[in-house]
Every structure is written in structure tokens, then in C-alpha cells.
Design a protein around this motif. Structure first.
Motif, PDB file in Angstrom:
ATOM      1  N   VAL A 182      -9.429  10.348 -10.687  1.00 29.03           N
ATOM      2  CA  VAL A 182      -8.626  10.994  -9.643  1.00 29.03           C
ATOM      3  C   VAL A 182      -8.176  10.015  -8.558  1.00 29.03           C
ATOM      4  O   VAL A 182      -7.054  10.102  -8.052  1.00 29.03           O
ATOM      5  N   TRP A 183      -9.020   9.054  -8.203  1.00 31.39           N
ATOM      6  CA  TRP A 183      -8.661   8.087  -7.153  1.00 31.39           C
ATOM      7  C   TRP A 183      -7.804   6.992  -7.782  1.00 31.39           C
ATOM      8  O   TRP A 183      -8.246   5.867  -7.984  1.00 31.39           O
ATOM      9  N   ARG A 184      -6.584   7.339  -8.087  1.00 36.56           N
ATOM     10  CA  ARG A 184      -5.683   6.499  -8.876  1.00 36.56           C
ATOM     11  C   ARG A 184      -4.771   5.655  -7.989  1.00 36.56           C
ATOM     12  O   ARG A 184      -4.527   5.992  -6.830  1.00 36.56           O
ATOM     13  N   PRO A 185      -4.228   4.567  -8.553  1.00 36.02           N
ATOM     14  CA  PRO A 185      -3.203   3.803  -7.826  1.00 36.02           C
ATOM     15  C   PRO A 185      -2.011   4.687  -7.492  1.00 36.02           C
ATOM     16  O   PRO A 185      -1.622   5.550  -8.281  1.00 36.02           O
ATOM     17  N   GLY A 186      -1.473   4.492  -6.314  1.00 43.29           N
ATOM     18  CA  GLY A 186      -0.343   5.300  -5.876  1.00 43.29           C
ATOM     19  C   GLY A 186      -0.757   6.605  -5.238  1.00 43.29           C
ATOM     20  O   GLY A 186       0.014   7.211  -4.500  1.00 43.29           O
ATOM     21  N   VAL A 187      -1.978   7.039  -5.509  1.00 39.03           N
ATOM     22  CA  VAL A 187      -2.502   8.271  -4.915  1.00 39.03           C
ATOM     23  C   VAL A 187      -3.431   7.933  -3.754  1.00 39.03           C
ATOM     24  O   VAL A 187      -3.295   8.463  -2.654  1.00 39.03           O
ATOM     25  N   THR A 188      -4.373   7.035  -4.000  1.00 39.20           N
ATOM     26  CA  THR A 188      -5.356   6.698  -2.972  1.00 39.20           C
ATOM     27  C   THR A 188      -5.248   5.255  -2.476  1.00 39.20           C
ATOM     28  O   THR A 188      -5.782   4.921  -1.436  1.00 39.20           O
ATOM     29  N   PHE A 189      -4.584   4.400  -3.235  1.00 35.21           N
ATOM     30  CA  PHE A 189      -4.386   3.006  -2.812  1.00 35.21           C
ATOM     31  C   PHE A 189      -3.171   2.425  -3.527  1.00 35.21           C
ATOM     32  O   PHE A 189      -2.726   2.943  -4.551  1.00 35.21           O
ATOM     33  N   SER A 190      -2.640   1.349  -2.952  1.00 36.34           N
ATOM     34  CA  SER A 190      -1.555   0.628  -3.615  1.00 36.34           C
ATOM     35  C   SER A 190      -2.142  -0.558  -4.363  1.00 36.34           C
ATOM     36  O   SER A 190      -3.084  -1.203  -3.890  1.00 36.34           O
ATOM     37  N   VAL A 191      -1.594  -0.837  -5.521  1.00 39.35           N
ATOM     38  CA  VAL A 191      -2.071  -1.963  -6.317  1.00 39.35           C
ATOM     39  C   VAL A 191      -1.601  -3.259  -5.665  1.00 39.35           C
ATOM     40  O   VAL A 191      -0.428  -3.387  -5.306  1.00 39.35           O
ATOM     41  N   PRO A 192      -2.497  -4.229  -5.487  1.00 38.41           N
ATOM     42  CA  PRO A 192      -2.073  -5.495  -4.875  1.00 38.41           C
ATOM     43  C   PRO A 192      -1.124  -6.272  -5.779  1.00 38.41           C
ATOM     44  O   PRO A 192      -1.154  -6.132  -7.002  1.00 38.41           O
TER      45      PRO A 192
END
Length: 198
Positions: free
Chosen positions: A101-111
């Protein structure tokens, strides 16, 4: 406050389930809008498939069973995790929920080579944990290093608002605690939930 309670215990009659009920009932009585995700009760699948992992960094829609959980995360202003600490950290069910659930774009941006990872769940400004532990506090804290606590209050907190508040409530040596001690812990949980500003 819009509070999302995430519960992870397989036994409905467990003390941990009683802790969850106390947190939800107290929050609602205090005027909070509450949603409950009971991972075991709903039969959430914590296992990330090979196909899901291959698409993990894509911008496409999440798997259908994950989408309602993402919507709940985006709705919430506060997260309260209620679970037993097993082998010094979260049950596999809860860890799998985080993985999926804590996926890229949902909870953080990929560096990227030019941009660092950034938090994306900035609607969340409170994270709390209510847990039970079999080990003594000194053993779990000083010898083991409190990995479950660090995972949530440091790792997940990074994905939220800059000034996110946190709290941690843990009942240690759970297996040897008597009814009086458990009742006191329930009271402590209710008092902490009442302390959350609406």
C-alpha cells in the motif's frame, strides 16, 4: 481529525482486539471521524506478486484490492496502528500491507539522479502505535534496538507532513501481565486517544 485505524491481529477475542475497539470507540466519542481497516478480518493479501513487483514503479493503477487502502491513506489526517509485536516488529500481515500500500507516487516519490526521495503523504500529521510485546522493555529497546518502533515512527513518518506528531504505547511482558495491569493499559490507551486534537 480524520483518523485511520489499522489493526493487525488474527484473533477477534484477543486483548489486542480489545485495544483496537477501545481506540476506535474513544476516538469516535471524542468527535473524530474514524475509519477502521482490520487486515485479518477483511482477509487482506499481504503477499506482493511477481507481476505486482514488476509494475511497482509504473504510474498505472494499483491492484484492485489495494486501491481502497490507498484511498483511505489519502483521506486520513492521522494513522493509528494497533498490533502485537512479534519477533521485535510488526506481524507479517501488517508488513505486507506496508509493502503493497505504501507505494511510490502514493506515499513517496522515487529518487532520481538529480532529485531526492520526497514525502507524498503530506495530508497525514499524526502517527500513533498501540502494541503489546512479550519482551521486557530494556531487552527490546537496548539489546534489540526497537526495530518495530523505528520502522513506523521514523520510516513511515518520513512519508508524511513535515511536523507530524507521533506517539508510542507499548505493554511489555504481555504474557505475564495480570488483569489489573491490562485494564490500566486500556485506560492509558483511552486517555492518549482523548488527547488527540479534533
Amino acid at each position: 481529525m480524520r483518523l485511520l485505524v489499522i489493526h493487525a491481529h488474527p484473533v477477534p477475542e484477543s486483548f489486542n482486539s480489545a485495544l483496537c475497539r477501545a481506540a476506535v470507540e474513544t476516538a469516535r466519542a471524542a468527535g473524530h471521524e474514524v475509519r477502521l481497516i482490520d487486515l485479518y478480518a477483511e482477509g487482506f493479501n499481504p503477499v506482493m506478486s511477481a507481476e505486482e513487483r514488476r509494475a511497482y514503479h509504473d504510474d498505472g493503477p494499483p491492484p484492485p484490492d489495494v486501491a481502497p487502502h490507498i484511498e483511505a491513506l489519502k483521506w486520513a489526517e492521522g494513522l493509528i496502528f494497533v498490533y502485537p509485536t512479534w519477533w521485535y516488529a510488526q506481524p507479517a500481515m501488517l508488513k505486507g500491507w506496508m509493502d503493497r500500500v505504501w507505494r511510490p507516487g502514493v506515499t513517496f516519490s522515487v529518487p532520481t539522479p538529480t532529485e531526492p526521495m520526497r514525502p507524498a503523504l503530506t495530508n497525514v500529521r499524526l502517527i500513533g502505535v498501540i502494541t503489546t510485546l512479550g519482551s521486557p522493555w530494556w531487552f527490546w529497546t537496548f539489546l534489540i534496538g526497537a526495530p518495530g518502533r523505528r520502522m513506523i515512527l521514523r520510516g513511515l513518518r518520513f512519508c508524511t507532513a513535515r511536523r507530524t506528531k507521533t506517539f508510542w504505547l507499548g505493554l511489555h511482558e504481555m504474557d505475564t501481565q495480570d488483569a489489573t495491569t491490562r485494564a490500566r493499559y486500556l485506560d492509558r490507551v483511552r486517555a492518549r486517544i482523548r488527547h488527540i486534537p479534533v
